[in-house]
Design a protein around this motif. Structure first.
Motif, PDB file in Angstrom:
ATOM      1  N   THR A  36       0.867  -1.184   0.000  1.00 47.20           N
ATOM      2  CA  THR A  36       0.000   0.000   0.000  1.00 47.20           C
ATOM      3  C   THR A  36       0.901   1.230   0.000  1.00 47.20           C
ATOM      4  O   THR A  36       1.731   1.392   0.892  1.00 47.20           O
ATOM      5  N   HIS A  37       0.746   2.072  -1.007  1.00 47.23           N
ATOM      6  CA  HIS A  37       1.695   3.186  -1.200  1.00 47.23           C
ATOM      7  C   HIS A  37       1.124   4.522  -0.744  1.00 47.23           C
ATOM      8  O   HIS A  37      -0.089   4.680  -0.629  1.00 47.23           O
ATOM      9  N   VAL A  38       2.034   5.458  -0.532  1.00 47.66           N
ATOM     10  CA  VAL A  38       1.638   6.840  -0.245  1.00 47.66           C
ATOM     11  C   VAL A  38       2.089   7.689  -1.422  1.00 47.66           C
ATOM     12  O   VAL A  38       3.269   7.702  -1.774  1.00 47.66           O
ATOM     13  N   GLY A  39       1.126   8.355  -2.065  1.00 46.93           N
ATOM     14  CA  GLY A  39       1.480   9.227  -3.182  1.00 46.93           C
ATOM     15  C   GLY A  39       1.348  10.684  -2.780  1.00 46.93           C
ATOM     16  O   GLY A  39       2.312  11.422  -2.721  1.00 46.93           O
ATOM     17  N   CYS A  40       0.115  11.097  -2.479  1.00 47.75           N
ATOM     18  CA  CYS A  40      -0.141  12.526  -2.234  1.00 47.75           C
ATOM     19  C   CYS A  40      -0.331  12.850  -0.770  1.00 47.75           C
ATOM     20  O   CYS A  40      -0.104  13.962  -0.344  1.00 47.75           O
ATOM     21  N   ASP A  41      -0.825  11.857   0.006  1.00 44.85           N
ATOM     22  CA  ASP A  41      -1.094  12.073   1.428  1.00 44.85           C
ATOM     23  C   ASP A  41      -2.318  12.947   1.663  1.00 44.85           C
ATOM     24  O   ASP A  41      -2.575  13.357   2.784  1.00 44.85           O
ATOM     25  N   THR A  42      -3.042  13.277   0.613  1.00 44.87           N
ATOM     26  CA  THR A  42      -4.171  14.208   0.759  1.00 44.87           C
ATOM     27  C   THR A  42      -5.426  13.698   0.058  1.00 44.87           C
ATOM     28  O   THR A  42      -6.241  14.482  -0.422  1.00 44.87           O
ATOM     29  N   SER A  43      -5.562  12.389  -0.069  1.00 51.94           N
ATOM     30  CA  SER A  43      -6.800  11.799  -0.581  1.00 51.94           C
ATOM     31  C   SER A  43      -7.064  12.048  -2.059  1.00 51.94           C
ATOM     32  O   SER A  43      -8.202  11.972  -2.500  1.00 51.94           O
ATOM     33  N   GLN A  44      -6.031  12.339  -2.820  1.00 52.37           N
ATOM     34  CA  GLN A  44      -6.272  12.658  -4.233  1.00 52.37           C
ATOM     35  C   GLN A  44      -5.807  11.590  -5.213  1.00 52.37           C
ATOM     36  O   GLN A  44      -6.394  11.429  -6.272  1.00 52.37           O
ATOM     37  N   CYS A  45      -4.729  10.848  -4.892  1.00 53.26           N
ATOM     38  CA  CYS A  45      -4.103  10.007  -5.922  1.00 53.26           C
ATOM     39  C   CYS A  45      -4.572   8.554  -5.917  1.00 53.26           C
ATOM     40  O   CYS A  45      -4.453   7.862  -6.913  1.00 53.26           O
ATOM     41  N   GLY A  46      -5.033   8.044  -4.787  1.00 52.71           N
ATOM     42  CA  GLY A  46      -5.529   6.671  -4.728  1.00 52.71           C
ATOM     43  C   GLY A  46      -4.472   5.599  -4.524  1.00 52.71           C
ATOM     44  O   GLY A  46      -4.810   4.413  -4.424  1.00 52.71           O
ATOM     45  N   ALA A  47      -3.197   5.976  -4.422  1.00 60.81           N
ATOM     46  CA  ALA A  47      -2.135   4.964  -4.270  1.00 60.81           C
ATOM     47  C   ALA A  47      -2.269   4.175  -2.968  1.00 60.81           C
ATOM     48  O   ALA A  47      -1.767   3.059  -2.852  1.00 60.81           O
ATOM     49  N   CYS A  48      -2.965   4.750  -2.005  1.00 62.73           N
ATOM     50  CA  CYS A  48      -3.069   4.154  -0.670  1.00 62.73           C
ATOM     51  C   CYS A  48      -4.364   3.361  -0.479  1.00 62.73           C
ATOM     52  O   CYS A  48      -4.672   2.975   0.644  1.00 62.73           O
ATOM     53  N   THR A  49      -5.109   3.117  -1.553  1.00 61.62           N
ATOM     54  CA  THR A  49      -6.443   2.511  -1.413  1.00 61.62           C
ATOM     55  C   THR A  49      -6.374   1.068  -0.899  1.00 61.62           C
ATOM     56  O   THR A  49      -5.625   0.241  -1.421  1.00 61.62           O
ATOM     57  N   VAL A  57     -11.250   2.408   0.655  1.00 63.34           N
ATOM     58  CA  VAL A  57     -11.020   3.674   1.363  1.00 63.34           C
ATOM     59  C   VAL A  57      -9.595   4.123   1.065  1.00 63.34           C
ATOM     60  O   VAL A  57      -8.722   3.305   0.734  1.00 63.34           O
ATOM     61  N   LYS A  58      -9.376   5.415   1.198  1.00 63.16           N
ATOM     62  CA  LYS A  58      -8.025   5.948   1.046  1.00 63.16           C
ATOM     63  C   LYS A  58      -7.375   5.935   2.430  1.00 63.16           C
ATOM     64  O   LYS A  58      -7.768   6.687   3.324  1.00 63.16           O
ATOM     65  N   SER A  59      -6.402   5.059   2.595  1.00 62.25           N
ATOM     66  CA  SER A  59      -5.863   4.826   3.932  1.00 62.25           C
ATOM     67  C   SER A  59      -4.961   5.957   4.410  1.00 62.25           C
ATOM     68  O   SER A  59      -4.569   5.977   5.568  1.00 62.25           O
ATOM     69  N   CYS A  60      -4.649   6.926   3.524  1.00 59.10           N
ATOM     70  CA  CYS A  60      -3.842   8.083   3.956  1.00 59.10           C
ATOM     71  C   CYS A  60      -4.674   9.079   4.729  1.00 59.10           C
ATOM     72  O   CYS A  60      -4.132   9.981   5.362  1.00 59.10           O
ATOM     73  N   THR A  61      -5.994   8.934   4.646  1.00 61.34           N
ATOM     74  CA  THR A  61      -6.845   9.863   5.388  1.00 61.34           C
ATOM     75  C   THR A  61      -7.835   9.086   6.258  1.00 61.34           C
ATOM     76  O   THR A  61      -8.934   9.564   6.547  1.00 61.34           O
TER      77      THR A  61
HETATM   78 FE1  FES Z   1      -2.790   9.771  -2.388  1.00 61.28          FE
HETATM   79 FE2  FES Z   1      -3.806   8.518  -0.261  1.00 61.28          FE
HETATM   80  S1  FES Z   1      -1.726   8.796  -0.759  1.00 61.28           S
HETATM   81  S2  FES Z   1      -4.889   9.325  -1.925  1.00 61.28           S
END
Ligand code: FES
Ligand code: FES
Length: 167
Positions: A36-49, A57-61
């Motif tokens: 599970t990756h972190v891309g943007c940290d702000t719920s925009q990129c979906g890398a953390c889904t 869910v977006k696990s960064c938020t």
């Molecule tokens: Fe980009 Fe979660 S890290 S949506």
């Protein structure tokens, strides 16, 4: 510190964490599930889904604490031994990835799409559903093809998303 317990990929886990810990950091740093990756940290990129009780869910938020007692499914929970999940297989067969950074999130998002919308997904629907998932290198053409093919391949399996989510 506070205790949190959940089932991740079918396995019960408990840890003491800072109550502000995000689910993505819990998965990556406490459980070493780094798929599970972190891309943007702000719920925009979906890398953390990931899936929380069967839903993407977006696990960064998402706070890890909010998953207390829940069932979580990550990309690591999809394959069965050496056998990739049909959606993972489809991404390989249709060249739906380049660097692979977005891929775990794309696949978890795709599985949620199948759960909600069924196995026959047209291009327009897939593109619309991918609105919150960003790929910086492949372009979306092959990702869309992979999701359509993976969704159809899943049709042959007995309730695969549900079965996996219940892990
Ligand atoms: Fe980009 Fe979660 S890290 S949506
Ligand atoms: Fe590189 Fe999507 S495959 S970001």
């Amino acid at each position: 510190m506070i205790a949190v317990s959940m089932t991740v990929n079918g396995k019960a886990v408990s840890r003491e964490i800072d109550e502000r810990t995000l689910l993505v950091h819990f998965l990556r740093e406490n459980l070493h599930l780094t798929g599970t990756h972190v891309g943007c940290d702000t719920s925009q990129c979906g890398a953390c889904t990931v899936h929380l009780n069967g839903e993407a869910v977006k696990s960064c938020t998402t706070l890890a604490l909010s998953a207390d007692g829940a069932k979580v499914l990550t990309i690591e929970g999809l394959a069965r031994g050496d056998a990739l999940h049909p959606m993972q297989q489809a991404f390989g067969e249709h060249h739906g990835l380049q660097c692979g950074y977005c891929t775990p999130g794309m696949i978890m998002t795709a599985l949620d799409m199948v759960r909600r919308l069924g196995n026959e997904l047209d291009e327009q629907t897939i593109r619309h559903e991918l609105e919150g998932s960003i790929c910086r290198c492949t372009g979306y053409h092959n990702i869309v093809k992979a999701i359509a093919a993976g969704a159809l391949a899943m049709d042959a399996l007995p309730s695969p998303v549900t079965a996996l989510s219940e892990g």
